[in-house]
Design an enzyme around this catalytic site. Structure first.
Site, PDB file in Angstrom:
ATOM      1  NE  ARG A 104       1.683  -6.483  10.816  1.00 14.99           N
ATOM      2  CZ  ARG A 104       2.457  -7.056   9.897  1.00 14.99           C
ATOM      3  NH1 ARG A 104       1.910  -7.686   8.877  1.00 14.99           N
ATOM      4  NH2 ARG A 104       3.758  -7.006   9.982  1.00 14.99           N
ATOM      5  CG  HIS A 131       7.302  -3.076   9.524  1.00 16.81           C
ATOM      6  ND1 HIS A 131       7.063  -3.642  10.769  1.00 16.81           N
ATOM      7  CD2 HIS A 131       7.246  -4.113   8.629  1.00 16.81           C
ATOM      8  CE1 HIS A 131       6.865  -4.943  10.618  1.00 16.81           C
ATOM      9  NE2 HIS A 131       6.974  -5.249   9.344  1.00 16.81           N
ATOM     10  CD  GLN A 134      11.213  -6.581   8.003  1.00 19.37           C
ATOM     11  OE1 GLN A 134      10.200  -7.240   8.184  1.00 19.37           O
ATOM     12  NE2 GLN A 134      12.388  -7.161   7.729  1.00 19.37           N
ATOM     13  CG  ASP A 222       7.996  -3.516   1.314  1.00 24.04           C
ATOM     14  OD1 ASP A 222       7.471  -4.636   1.183  1.00 24.04           O
ATOM     15  OD2 ASP A 222       7.549  -2.638   2.090  1.00 24.04           O
ATOM     16  CB  CYS A 262      10.434  -6.394   4.832  1.00 24.48           C
ATOM     17  SG  CYS A 262       9.279  -5.715   3.626  1.00 24.48           S
ATOM     18  NE  ARG A 290      10.226  -8.474  12.027  1.00 26.69           N
ATOM     19  CZ  ARG A 290       8.974  -8.329  11.552  1.00 26.69           C
ATOM     20  NH1 ARG A 290       8.705  -8.612  10.287  1.00 26.69           N
ATOM     21  NH2 ARG A 290       7.991  -7.875  12.325  1.00 26.69           N
TER      22      ARG A 290
HETATM   23  N1   CP Z   1       7.856  -8.553   7.075  1.00 35.32           N
HETATM   24  C1   CP Z   1       6.704  -8.695   7.743  1.00 35.32           C
HETATM   25  O1   CP Z   1       6.342  -7.883   8.591  1.00 35.32           O
HETATM   26  O2   CP Z   1       6.024  -9.831   7.442  1.00 35.32           O
HETATM   27  P1   CP Z   1       4.515 -10.145   7.853  1.00 35.32           P
HETATM   28  O3   CP Z   1       3.659  -9.089   7.217  1.00 35.32           O
HETATM   29  O4   CP Z   1       4.237 -11.514   7.327  1.00 35.32           O
HETATM   30  O5   CP Z   1       4.411 -10.071   9.352  1.00 35.32           O
HETATM   31  N1  NVA Z   2       5.125  -2.275   3.080  1.00 29.48           N
HETATM   32  C1  NVA Z   2       4.570  -3.572   3.370  1.00 29.48           C
HETATM   33  C2  NVA Z   2       5.371  -4.281   4.400  1.00 29.48           C
HETATM   34  C3  NVA Z   2       4.912  -5.671   4.722  1.00 29.48           C
HETATM   35  C4  NVA Z   2       5.719  -6.322   5.760  1.00 29.48           C
HETATM   36  C5  NVA Z   2       3.125  -3.423   3.809  1.00 29.48           C
HETATM   37  O1  NVA Z   2       2.848  -2.539   4.620  1.00 29.48           O
HETATM   38  O2  NVA Z   2       2.282  -4.204   3.352  1.00 29.48           O
END
Ligand code: CP
Ligand code: NVA
Length: 313
Positions: A104, A131, A134, A222, A262, A290
């Site tokens: 990540r 992502h 997700q 989101d 999400c 997930r």
């Molecule tokens: N939706 C999602 O990826 O959540 P987190 O950022 O908490 O992992």
């Molecule tokens: N678009 C958001 C998604 C979080 C799961 C971000 O990148 O923070």
């Protein structure tokens, strides 16, 4: 077997996607029946995370444990990816120690560099651009609550961000209609949108959320400012004010439309409390899914159904 990285949903064919989603549904059912199969017994997963996480970290960690493997979490204070250590060197070390890596991070290029220098599969656990995990879980959720994904109208109301980009790539694989309703100036990456549209996907971008959600089977939203964009949060609130998923917007969709997010959610900004807690909301199903989707994805990365069959015997 060629190394199976998942840097974007383009790394899965339609057949791969079907395989992962159907294994996810089986694993979910078995878990609810109190059964677990150690499909990845003894395998080790490294989680290299430069951004915060609840769902992604918890579900990869619990998922690998349930599959019989173990995990190593390396947060931003440990690796200092790109500062203390290059992504390439990090990957070359970790692949001597573990069987699969999730990353990540910020730039998509970091995930790509780790995949190209590491000899084990790398999964993108969120970058600024995509992502995929997700949207995999979201597709599973739609299959459950709508019985199918094909032919649905999915409308994403919000920023042309990483989650929206992964939805665009999903629309390239599966025959559903995807519309992004975003404020002007917050469109998706034109290179991504144009390539998906050129591939024949049924995708569109509009700046009119009310018009976009007419006839929608699913309304998705989101946060308005993603991780890394915290300094823009204030100005984005003004730009996105007309893009809130609320009762009025939901009333324009189909009567049986589902509302998706999400998470994490900023209640009162991109979605109202009322809609998030309302009967149309499937946000916590998405969060649970997930787990099942990523378990299936890890099994696929490490050999697919053959591995699962070996694990069963
Ligand atoms: N939706 C999602 O990826 O959540 P987190 O950022 O908490 O992992
Ligand atoms: N678009 C958001 C998604 C979080 C799961 C971000 O990148 O923070």
């Amino acid at each position: 077997m060629k190394k199976r990285d998942v840097l974007t949903l383009r790394d899965l064919t339609r057949a791969d996607l079907d395989e992962v989603l159907s294994l996810a549904a089986v694993l979910k059912r078995e878990r609810k029946e109190g059964r677990q199969r150690p499909l990845l017994a003894g395998k080790k997963l490294a989680l290299v995370f430069q951004k915060p996480s609840l769902r992604t970290r918890a579900t990869f960690d619990i998922g690998m444990t349930e599959l019989g493997g173990s995990t190593l979490f390396l947060g931003p204070d440990e690796v200092h990816l790109g500062e203390r250590e290059t992504p390439a060197d990090c990957a070359r070390v970790l692949c001597r120690l573990v069987d699969i890596i999730t990353v990540r991070t910020f730039a998509q290029e970091i995930v790509e560099e780790m995949a190209s220098f590491g000899s084990v599969p790398v999964i993108n656990a969120l970058s600024d651009l995509y992502h995929p995990c997700q949207v995999l879980a979201d597709l599973l959720t739609l299959q459950e609550c709508k019985g199918r994904v094909d032919g649905l109208k999915v409308v994403f109301v919000g920023d042309g961000n990483n989650v929206a980009h992964s939805w665009l790539l999903a629309a390239e694989k599966l025959p559903f209609r995807f519309t992004l309703a975003c404020p002007e100036g917050f469109d998706p990456d034109p290179a991504i949108f144009d390539s998906v549209a050129a591939a024949g996907a049924d995708v569109s971008v509009t700046h009119d959320p009310a018009e976009a959600v007419a006839g929608a089977d699913a309304i998705y939203t989101d946060v308005w400012a993603s991780m890394g964009q915290e300094a823009e949060a204030g100005s984005r609130q003004d730009a996105f004010a007309a893009f809130q998923v609320n009762r009025e917007l939901l009333a324009r969709a189909r009567d049986d439309a589902v509302v998706m997010h999400c998470l994490p959610a900023h209640r009162g900004e991109e979605i109202t409390d009322e809609v998030m807690e309302g009967a149309h909301s499937v946000v916590f199903d998405q969060a649970e899914n997930r787990l099942h989707a990523q378990k299936a994805l890890m099994v696929w990365c490490l050999g697919g159904q053959d591995t699962s069959q070996r694990g069963e015997s």
